[in-house]
Scaffold this active site. Sequence first.
Site, PDB file in Angstrom:
ATOM      1  N   LYS A  86       0.862  -1.191   0.000  1.00 16.05           N
ATOM      2  CA  LYS A  86       0.000   0.000   0.000  1.00 16.05           C
ATOM      3  C   LYS A  86       0.889   1.229   0.000  1.00 16.05           C
ATOM      4  O   LYS A  86       2.014   1.184   0.505  1.00 16.05           O
ATOM      5  CB  LYS A  86      -0.872   0.019   1.257  1.00 16.05           C
ATOM      6  CG  LYS A  86      -2.111   0.878   1.109  1.00 16.05           C
ATOM      7  CD  LYS A  86      -3.229   0.072   0.492  1.00 16.05           C
ATOM      8  CE  LYS A  86      -4.499   0.856   0.302  1.00 16.05           C
ATOM      9  NZ  LYS A  86      -5.626  -0.044  -0.021  1.00 16.05           N
ATOM     10  N   GLY A 138     -21.429   6.269   3.093  1.00 16.29           N
ATOM     11  CA  GLY A 138     -20.366   6.661   2.152  1.00 16.29           C
ATOM     12  C   GLY A 138     -20.929   6.780   0.749  1.00 16.29           C
ATOM     13  O   GLY A 138     -21.705   5.931   0.305  1.00 16.29           O
ATOM     14  N   ASN A 193     -16.555   6.429  -4.542  1.00 13.77           N
ATOM     15  CA  ASN A 193     -16.538   5.463  -5.641  1.00 13.77           C
ATOM     16  C   ASN A 193     -17.276   4.166  -5.285  1.00 13.77           C
ATOM     17  O   ASN A 193     -18.177   3.732  -5.996  1.00 13.77           O
ATOM     18  CB  ASN A 193     -15.088   5.180  -6.045  1.00 13.77           C
ATOM     19  CG  ASN A 193     -14.995   4.310  -7.287  1.00 13.77           C
ATOM     20  OD1 ASN A 193     -15.831   4.411  -8.179  1.00 13.77           O
ATOM     21  ND2 ASN A 193     -14.008   3.451  -7.328  1.00 13.77           N
TER      22      ASN A 193
END
Length: 421
Positions: free
Chosen positions: A106, A218, A221
């Site tokens: 990450k 949320g 995306n």
Amino acid sequence: MSEELNPFKIAQEELDAAAETMGLDKTAHAILREPKRILTVNIPVKMQDGTTKVFNGFRVLYNDARGPGKGGIRYHPLENVDTVKALSAWMTWKTSLANIPFGGAKGGVICDPKTLNDFELENLSRGYIRALGRAIGPKVDIPAPDVYTNPQIMAWMMDEYSELVGYDEPGVITGKPLEIGGSEGRFDSTAMGGMYVLREAAKTINLDLKNSKIIIQGFGNAGMFAFEIATRLSGGKVIGVSDSEGGIYDPDGIDYNKLLEAKKRTGKVQGYEKGQKVTNEQLLELDADVLIPAAIENQITAANADRIKTKIVLELANGPVTPDADKILFEKGILDMPDFLVNSGGVIVSYFEWVQDIGGYYWTQEDVYKRLDTIITRSFNDVIGMQKQYAANGKKISPRTAAYIVAVDRVARAMKFRGWY
Ligand code: GLU
């Protein structure tokens, strides 16, 4: 004692619990408790006003026993190395559970992308790649988008890396625009994969999704596509939705197109004219069948887990449920589907993108979705299978623990074959 909320400590706690349940070899456990490599970079960036600003970033390669590192890059003002370490660990379990040939990694850059214009964002993205240099690559570590990064940023990064090595290398990064080696279906793949998991989870508890009520926390995306796909594919209705500023609730169902229009016009979900305004905390506790946390970490904790009322929690975000909350949900009989299963659609289609880039032959969207369904349904069955295996021996384990056991065991076996312990 107050609950641990440091994401890396949480990641270690989750691993420790799984290691104990499965009787993991001590050396394998010690290797898997820490990342293999942490890179810290210092990036000078030319700004629009002629000054140069210095940004800090990271790339953590957690484990590469099963293949090159894989995982997104986040641009966030509160980014820090512990969050990136945790997310790289979760990527390791995610690729392993999906059984795709990658390890986990990450990246993150501390910045507020909302205050940067395109010129500055491009300079920052290219600078980050120059600083990482050969530490990434299609056979080393392959980045992708994550919070506040997008296909345009991936395109600049791919271009910078190609300049660096002296030839076109689309396979160095995934989540690119279709025009330069992206894959069909990548953009909504996280939500799509989550919906396949929801379909399978609903079957196990005989929940009729057509008549179900869904809450989504949320509207980025993942959350936005989850809303659209959930209503289109399952026929259920979304009765609550939120973004970082707050949420709305309408028991008659929220209209997706009107919500999208309101969000575009006012910048927030609460711009939607019907229904009732609720806070993010209230939203999580609404009465419904399915709760989809699709925002950020630590949203369902020991403080509110007891008040969750849905039959299924579908973790589309990374790390939305803490280990203490996981125990509470399990005891309450709520089917909590863990993040590294539910949101693995993103990295699974990233894998397809990498395969297509290397092979130079591109698939149809239909092909991508079909293959995604096959892989993620197999992962779901692996998790349920592991739960059943333990249950047969008189031990009840949560889906998260089962998923950990499947994933950790695969990584440990790869390390063993390689002779790392
Ligand atoms: N950032 C996504 C995740 O957390 C995708 C990673 C990838 O495609 O490599 O799974």
